[in-house]
Motif scaffolding. Structure first.
Motif, PDB file in Angstrom:
ATOM      1  N   GLY A  11       0.777  -1.234   0.000  1.00 29.87           N
ATOM      2  CA  GLY A  11       0.000   0.000   0.000  1.00 29.87           C
ATOM      3  C   GLY A  11       0.808   1.284   0.000  1.00 29.87           C
ATOM      4  N   THR A  16       1.373   1.976  -8.174  1.00 35.11           N
ATOM      5  CA  THR A  16       1.017   3.313  -8.687  1.00 35.11           C
ATOM      6  C   THR A  16       2.235   3.991  -9.316  1.00 35.11           C
ATOM      7  N   ARG A 143       2.303  10.011  -1.519  1.00 37.17           N
ATOM      8  CA  ARG A 143       1.099  10.338  -0.738  1.00 37.17           C
ATOM      9  C   ARG A 143       1.336  11.452   0.271  1.00 37.17           C
ATOM     10  N   CYS A 171       2.257  13.612  -4.366  1.00 39.15           N
ATOM     11  CA  CYS A 171       1.214  13.934  -3.382  1.00 39.15           C
ATOM     12  C   CYS A 171       0.046  12.966  -3.463  1.00 39.15           C
TER      13      CYS A 171
HETATM   14  N1  ADP Z   1      -0.133   9.383  -4.603  1.00 45.07           N
HETATM   15  C1  ADP Z   1      -1.288   8.746  -4.399  1.00 45.07           C
HETATM   16  N2  ADP Z   1      -2.452   9.428  -4.284  1.00 45.07           N
HETATM   17  C2  ADP Z   1      -3.627   8.781  -4.067  1.00 45.07           C
HETATM   18  N3  ADP Z   1      -3.740   7.474  -3.953  1.00 45.07           N
HETATM   19  C3  ADP Z   1      -2.618   6.731  -4.046  1.00 45.07           C
HETATM   20  C4  ADP Z   1      -1.346   7.316  -4.270  1.00 45.07           C
HETATM   21  N4  ADP Z   1      -0.421   6.310  -4.319  1.00 45.07           N
HETATM   22  C5  ADP Z   1      -1.102   5.169  -4.131  1.00 45.07           C
HETATM   23  N5  ADP Z   1      -2.411   5.404  -3.953  1.00 45.07           N
HETATM   24  C6  ADP Z   1      -3.481   4.422  -3.679  1.00 45.07           C
HETATM   25  O1  ADP Z   1      -3.086   3.651  -2.556  1.00 45.07           O
HETATM   26  C7  ADP Z   1      -3.387   2.281  -2.723  1.00 45.07           C
HETATM   27  C8  ADP Z   1      -2.115   1.462  -2.636  1.00 45.07           C
HETATM   28  O2  ADP Z   1      -1.253   1.837  -3.721  1.00 45.07           O
HETATM   29  P1  ADP Z   1      -0.460   0.736  -4.554  1.00 45.07           P
HETATM   30  O3  ADP Z   1       0.234   1.449  -5.644  1.00 45.07           O
HETATM   31  O4  ADP Z   1      -1.367  -0.383  -4.918  1.00 45.07           O
HETATM   32  O5  ADP Z   1       0.581   0.244  -3.442  1.00 45.07           O
HETATM   33  P2  ADP Z   1       1.498  -1.070  -3.415  1.00 45.07           P
HETATM   34  O6  ADP Z   1       1.690  -1.522  -4.816  1.00 45.07           O
HETATM   35  O7  ADP Z   1       2.754  -0.631  -2.745  1.00 45.07           O
HETATM   36  O8  ADP Z   1       0.757  -2.074  -2.578  1.00 45.07           O
HETATM   37  C9  ADP Z   1      -4.105   2.180  -4.056  1.00 45.07           C
HETATM   38  O9  ADP Z   1      -5.466   2.208  -3.820  1.00 45.07           O
HETATM   39  C10 ADP Z   1      -3.648   3.428  -4.820  1.00 45.07           C
HETATM   40  O10 ADP Z   1      -4.636   3.874  -5.729  1.00 45.07           O
END
Ligand code: ADP
Ligand code: MG
Length: 217
Positions: A11, A16, A143, A171
């Protein structure tokens, strides 16, 4: 070049950033490949959500296996940049992804808990550096809440110079989730938006860092 986007914490934005950085590089004219090394297959799901009539920016392949470091170089040589979207948890897969990478980007949210949780990945990278001298690793803040002060500074106290914190910060913005739901990236959905600007800046800084380190070596 193989860039691993790794952090055993889930998460934090590995998927992303993998997809959005890949888009930034592809739009800048690089041949890009994304390797989904997470058994959960989020990057693969993202690419299957992409409408058939939308032009592909880069291929996504699944390679969640502990032999990744052995198998990937042969495939990666046909691309300028290969991005590994890493698996959560410290595992054999995590170690293989570290060994397969030339440069590791560790996404981290600007909260002390998330910063402390990077201890595991930092330890694994230090271990890998004994076999793979010159393995580069950087932190990137993801984030960050707009208009708040907490960002890079929470990481600064924790890191040493072999794990620099990039200046570009990403962000918290709804467009990251909204675009992903359609198999798109922020640059495609809102090319003039703030998210597109910050992803492009991060991509640029990452390449600049890599170049500078290569010259120094
Ligand atoms: N900069 C950001 N702004 C808003 N939401 C984000 C951001 N980065 C990640 N998220 C959200 O957070 C959650 C986890 O991100 P993800 O990329 O799946 O993390 P990971 O791959 O490390 O588990 C997802 O729902 C994604 O849409
Ligand atoms: Mg993921």
């Amino acid at each position: 070049m193989i860039i691993g986007i790794l952090n055993q914490k889930g998460g934090v934005g590995k998927t992303t950033l993998s997809i959005n950085l890949a888009a930034a590089f592809a739009i800048a004219g690089q041949r890009v490949l994304v390797v989904d090394a997470d058994p959960q297959g989020s990057s693969l799901t993202w690419s299957s959500a992409r409408a058939a009539e939308t032009a592909p920016l880069f291929p996504v392949i699944g390679m969640a296996k502990p032999t990744l470091h052995r198998d990937l170089p042969e495939i990666a040589k046909d691309y300028d940049i290969t991005i590994i979207d890493g698996a959560p948890r410290v595992s054999e897969l995590g170690r293989a992804a570290i060994l397969a990478s030339d440069l590791i980007l560790i996404p981290v949210q600007p909260s002390p808990f998330d910063v402390w949780a990077t201890e595991d990945i930092v330890g694994l990278i230090k271990e890998a550096r004994q076999f793979k001298e010159g393995l580069k690793a950087v932190f990137a803040v993801n984030r960050k809440i707009v208009n708040t002060a907490i960002g890079r500074d929470v990481l600064d106290a924790f890191t040493d110079e072999s794990f620099p914190v990039l200046k570009s910060q990403v962000c918290q913005r709804v467009v990251y989730a909204e675009s992903a739901a359609q198999g798109l990236t922020v640059i495609e959905v809102a090319p003039a938006g703030e998210a597109a600007r910050e992803v492009k800046a991060l991509a640029k800084e990452l390449l600049r860092y890599d170049n500078q380190e290569r010259k120094a070596a």
